[in-house]
Scaffold this active site. Structure first.
Site, short mmCIF file in Angstrom:
data_model
loop_
_atom_site.label_atom_id
_atom_site.label_comp_id
_atom_site.label_asym_id
_atom_site.label_seq_id
_atom_site.Cartn_x
_atom_site.Cartn_y
_atom_site.Cartn_z
N ASP A 13 0.80 -1.22 0.00
CA ASP A 13 0.00 0.00 0.00
C ASP A 13 0.84 1.28 0.00
OD1 ASP A 13 -2.21 -1.69 0.13
OD2 ASP A 13 -2.19 -1.70 2.32
N GLU A 14 1.99 1.22 -0.64
CA GLU A 14 2.88 2.39 -0.69
C GLU A 14 2.40 3.42 -1.72
OE1 GLU A 14 3.81 -0.75 -1.20
OE2 GLU A 14 5.31 -1.31 0.30
N LYS A 16 1.77 2.05 -5.09
CA LYS A 16 2.32 1.46 -6.32
C LYS A 16 1.39 1.69 -7.50
CE LYS A 16 2.36 -2.55 -4.28
NZ LYS A 16 2.00 -2.15 -2.90
N ALA A 39 -4.05 -8.02 -3.64
CA ALA A 39 -3.60 -6.65 -3.90
C ALA A 39 -4.79 -5.71 -4.08
CB ALA A 39 -2.74 -6.63 -5.17
N GLY A 40 -4.56 -4.45 -3.75
CA GLY A 40 -5.54 -3.41 -4.04
C GLY A 40 -4.76 -2.19 -4.47
N HIS A 41 -4.74 -1.93 -5.78
CA HIS A 41 -3.93 -0.83 -6.31
C HIS A 41 -4.86 0.28 -6.80
CE1 HIS A 41 -0.36 -3.77 -7.18
NE2 HIS A 41 -0.68 -3.69 -5.92
N ARG A 143 2.74 -29.17 -6.16
CA ARG A 143 2.55 -29.73 -7.52
C ARG A 143 1.21 -30.42 -7.73
NH1 ARG A 143 8.19 -32.41 -6.73
NH2 ARG A 143 7.20 -32.47 -4.70
N GLN A 224 1.96 -6.17 -3.21
CA GLN A 224 2.42 -6.24 -1.81
C GLN A 224 3.72 -5.43 -1.65
OE1 GLN A 224 1.38 -9.63 -3.24
NE2 GLN A 224 -0.55 -8.69 -2.72
N THR A 300 -8.52 -3.56 -0.36
CA THR A 300 -9.11 -4.85 -0.68
C THR A 300 -10.11 -5.29 0.38
OG1 THR A 300 -7.20 -5.54 -1.95
CG2 THR A 300 -8.55 -7.31 -1.07
N ARG A 303 -10.03 -2.98 5.89
CA ARG A 303 -9.55 -2.95 7.28
C ARG A 303 -8.73 -1.69 7.54
NH1 ARG A 303 -6.30 -8.52 7.58
NH2 ARG A 303 -5.80 -7.89 5.47
N PRO A 304 -8.82 -1.14 8.78
CA PRO A 304 -7.96 0.01 9.09
C PRO A 304 -6.50 -0.42 9.03
CG PRO A 304 -9.34 -0.58 10.99
CD PRO A 304 -9.67 -1.54 9.90
N ASP A 333 2.10 14.72 1.37
CA ASP A 333 1.06 15.69 1.75
C ASP A 333 0.39 15.33 3.06
OD1 ASP A 333 0.22 13.52 -0.11
OD2 ASP A 333 -1.79 14.20 0.44
N GLY A 415 -0.38 13.63 -3.59
CA GLY A 415 -1.83 13.41 -3.64
C GLY A 415 -2.11 12.20 -4.51
P1 GDP Z 1 -0.81 0.23 -3.53
O1 GDP Z 1 -1.37 -1.05 -3.01
O2 GDP Z 1 0.65 0.35 -3.26
O3 GDP Z 1 -1.14 0.49 -4.96
O4 GDP Z 1 -1.49 1.38 -2.68
P2 GDP Z 1 -3.05 1.51 -2.31
O5 GDP Z 1 -3.78 1.96 -3.52
O6 GDP Z 1 -3.53 0.29 -1.61
O7 GDP Z 1 -2.99 2.62 -1.20
C1 GDP Z 1 -2.49 3.89 -1.44
C2 GDP Z 1 -3.60 4.91 -1.17
O8 GDP Z 1 -3.04 6.20 -1.10
C3 GDP Z 1 -4.64 4.97 -2.26
O9 GDP Z 1 -5.86 5.36 -1.69
C4 GDP Z 1 -4.09 6.06 -3.18
O10 GDP Z 1 -5.12 6.72 -3.94
C5 GDP Z 1 -3.51 7.01 -2.18
N1 GDP Z 1 -2.34 7.78 -2.61
C6 GDP Z 1 -1.32 7.41 -3.44
N2 GDP Z 1 -0.37 8.37 -3.47
C7 GDP Z 1 -0.80 9.35 -2.65
C8 GDP Z 1 -0.24 10.59 -2.23
O11 GDP Z 1 0.85 11.00 -2.62
N3 GDP Z 1 -0.98 11.34 -1.35
C9 GDP Z 1 -2.18 10.92 -0.88
N4 GDP Z 1 -2.82 11.70 -0.01
N5 GDP Z 1 -2.73 9.75 -1.25
C10 GDP Z 1 -2.05 8.98 -2.11
P1 IMO Z 2 -0.94 -4.29 -2.18
O1 IMO Z 2 -0.47 -4.87 -3.51
C1 IMO Z 2 -1.00 -4.66 2.13
C2 IMO Z 2 -1.03 -8.72 3.75
C3 IMO Z 2 -2.27 -9.18 4.49
C4 IMO Z 2 -1.65 -10.13 5.50
C5 IMO Z 2 -0.53 -10.78 4.70
C6 IMO Z 2 -0.88 -12.13 4.11
O2 IMO Z 2 -2.24 -3.58 -2.27
O3 IMO Z 2 0.15 -3.51 -1.56
P2 IMO Z 2 -2.44 -12.87 2.07
O4 IMO Z 2 -3.90 -12.64 1.81
O5 IMO Z 2 -1.53 -12.31 1.03
O6 IMO Z 2 -2.12 -14.30 2.38
O7 IMO Z 2 -2.14 -12.06 3.45
O8 IMO Z 2 -0.21 -9.87 3.64
N1 IMO Z 2 -1.28 -8.21 2.39
C7 IMO Z 2 -1.21 -6.93 2.06
N2 IMO Z 2 -1.03 -5.83 2.80
N3 IMO Z 2 -1.13 -4.54 0.80
C8 IMO Z 2 -1.29 -5.63 0.04
O9 IMO Z 2 -1.27 -5.60 -1.31
C9 IMO Z 2 -1.38 -6.90 0.66
N4 IMO Z 2 -1.59 -8.15 0.21
C10 IMO Z 2 -1.50 -8.95 1.28
O10 IMO Z 2 -2.93 -8.10 5.11
O11 IMO Z 2 -1.06 -9.39 6.55
MG MG Z 3 -2.92 -1.70 -1.80
#
Ligand code: GDP
Ligand code: IMO
Ligand code: MG
Length: 425
Positions: A13-14, A16, A39-41, A143, A224, A300, A303-304, A333, A415
């Site tokens: 969740d950086e 990406k 994943a949730g991008h 396998r 991840q 995805t 969860r907080p 930001d 942002g």
């Molecule tokens: P990913 O899994 O690495 O693709 O990241 P996620 O999409 O799960 O979580 C990143 C969250 O931060 C998403 O809601 C993005 O829309 C948001 N986001 C990404 N870059 C920025 C940023 O520079 N500032 C802010 N405020 N939000 C951002």
């Molecule tokens: P993105 O691509 C953050 C975490 C889960 C759990 C552990 C194992 O959006 O960054 P799994 O379902 O993979 O067996 O769960 O990994 N996890 C993530 N945390 N972002 C993700 O994906 C994740 N995908 C899995 O919360 O701790």
């Molecule tokens: Mg994510």
């Protein structure tokens, strides 16, 4: 740069998805190499938000070919749902998506097994997304798994599916004491999904290697983060694949010889979803403020996310493993609300002081972060479009992190929108 790997350098969740989307305008191909719909991008385009779980984040660009590589695990029902959703938003998929014939399938039983195992672990649970990721990769390694190529022939698929379902049901019933599932009741739906997916099935290894030879611009999208890597992360609180750059080579069939650039995506603070160590975690109001300001709720599972200050030993470990040539620093930001911004520079542990996140959970559990504090900037950054307009304190914060990590920060994100991205080089 012909082949670039993009990896998350923390616990996922950086940001990406956003950065892949930004870079996609210069790409011919975007390829996912591991993970699944855990994943949730998130991509935000002119205020409209799209969350991609299994499709590469380049799918929203017209001229990009999206590849789901052999290292990914695919839930056919989730994939079809996502294809329909993206098409429903008016984005074309036909002729733009290729799915590796060797990628393994997540079947409904895998999600059941994932949840049953979590339940059995009680307090010690991993906190998985419940999508069946670990069970599907487990079958792959054992396998016994079914692959995308098995979707080509309905009759053979049915046989293999029934045999695996029998095995999974035995586990569910006899080991976890859960109700078995009626595998045949799901078969028709799976066969419908197979028909929908079939046109996209391809030898992606040949496609990608031809693209490499033709000097196409290829972006390999990690899911991840390195600290969730099954080999290099905080085991056992990890996912079941290799998000680190080595995973891109095995997960796409591209030789390490052809990798030109490795970009790390790093959040300006730290978050984690699920269980496991998080040395800089803030369990007080400051953590709540960070969560609220950053909108830190799972893309995805909803969860907080657990929140903490920037953790240099954790990111250093990621960089050691990844060899990132440059970093994009996201969500700067969000830190605008703080008067002072602590940065963790090292840990004190039972084994002494360290600059690197320990691999041994017993030692990591004892880690006490050592902080230094940077002055905050206290002005919003979301409208900044030129790095020259960044406050001095923000520039100092970026420079300090760059020094602590000994890696260039070439982009900053202020942002969620495509436009809120600054090139620092
Ligand atoms: P990913 O899994 O690495 O693709 O990241 P996620 O999409 O799960 O979580 C990143 C969250 O931060 C998403 O809601 C993005 O829309 C948001 N986001 C990404 N870059 C920025 C940023 O520079 N500032 C802010 N405020 N939000 C951002
Ligand atoms: P993105 O691509 C953050 C975490 C889960 C759990 C552990 C194992 O959006 O960054 P799994 O379902 O993979 O067996 O769960 O990994 N996890 C993530 N945390 N972002 C993700 O994906 C994740 N995908 C899995 O919360 O701790
Ligand atoms: Mg994510």
């Amino acid at each position: 740069m012909a082949v670039t790997i993009l990896v998350g350098c923390q616990w996922g969740d950086e940001g990406k998805g956003k950065i892949v989307d930004v870079l996609s305008s210069q790409m011919d191909v975007v390829a996912r190499y591991q993970g699944g719909n855990n994943a949730g991008h998130t991509v935000v385009i002119h205020g409209d938000k799209y969350v991609l779980h299994i499709l590469p984040s380049g799918i929203l660009h017209d001229r990009v070919t999206s590849v789901i590589g052999n290292g990914v695990v695919i839930d056919p029902r989730a994939l079809v749902e996502e294809i329909n959703e993206v098409e429903g938003h008016g984005f074309g998929i036909n002729g733009k998506l290729m799915i590796s014939e060797q990628a393994h399938l997540i079947l409904p039983q895998h999600a059941m097994l994932d949840r049953a195992r979590e339940l059995s672990l009680g307090e010690g649970k991993i906190g998985t997304t419940g999508k069946g990721i670990g069970s599907a990769y487990g079958e792959k390694m054992a396998r016994r798994g079914l692959r995308v190529c098995d979707l080509r022939d309905s009759k053979k698929f049915t046989e293999k599916y029934r045999s695996l379902a029998f095995y999974c049901n035995e586990m569910l019933e006899k080991y976890y004491g859960q109700e078995p599932i009626d595998a045949d009741s799901l078969l028709d739906e799976l066969l419908d999904c197979a028909a929908r997916i079939r046109p996209f099935i391809a030898d992606t290894v040949t496609y990608l290697n031809d693209a490499v030879r033709a000097k196409k611009q290829i972006l390999c999208e990690g899911a991840q983060g390195v600290l969730l890597d099954v080999d290099f992360g905080t085991y056992p609180f990890v996912t079941s694949s290799n998000p680190s750059p080595g995973g891109a080579c095995t997960g796409l069939g591209i030789s390490p010889r052809f990798i030109d650039n490795i970009m790390g995506v790093v959040k300006a603070y730290t978050t984690r979803v699920g269980s496991g160590p998080l040395p800089t975690e803030l369990l007080d109001q400051v953590g709540e403020d960070l969560r609220k300001e950053g909108g830190e709720f799972g893309a995805t599972t909803g969860r907080p996310r657990r929140c903490g200050w920037f953790d240099a030993p954790a990111v250093r470990r990621s960089l050691q493993v990844s060899g990132c040539t440059e970093i994009t620093l996201t969500k700067l930001d969000v830190l605008s609300i703080f008067d002072e911004i602590p940065i963790c520079t090292s840990y004190e542990t039972s084994e002494g002081s360290t600059q690197l996140l320990p691999f041994d959970m017993e030692i990591l559990k004892t880690a006490k972060p050592v902080y230094e504090s940077m002055p905050g900037w206290k002005v919003p950054l979301s409208d900044v479009r030129d790095p020259k307009d960044l406050p001095k304190e923000t520039v100092d914060y970026i420079k300090r992190i760059e020094k602590l990590l000994n890696t260039r920060i070439t982009m900053a994100s202020v942002g969620p929108d495509r436009r809120q991205t600054l090139c620092l080089d």
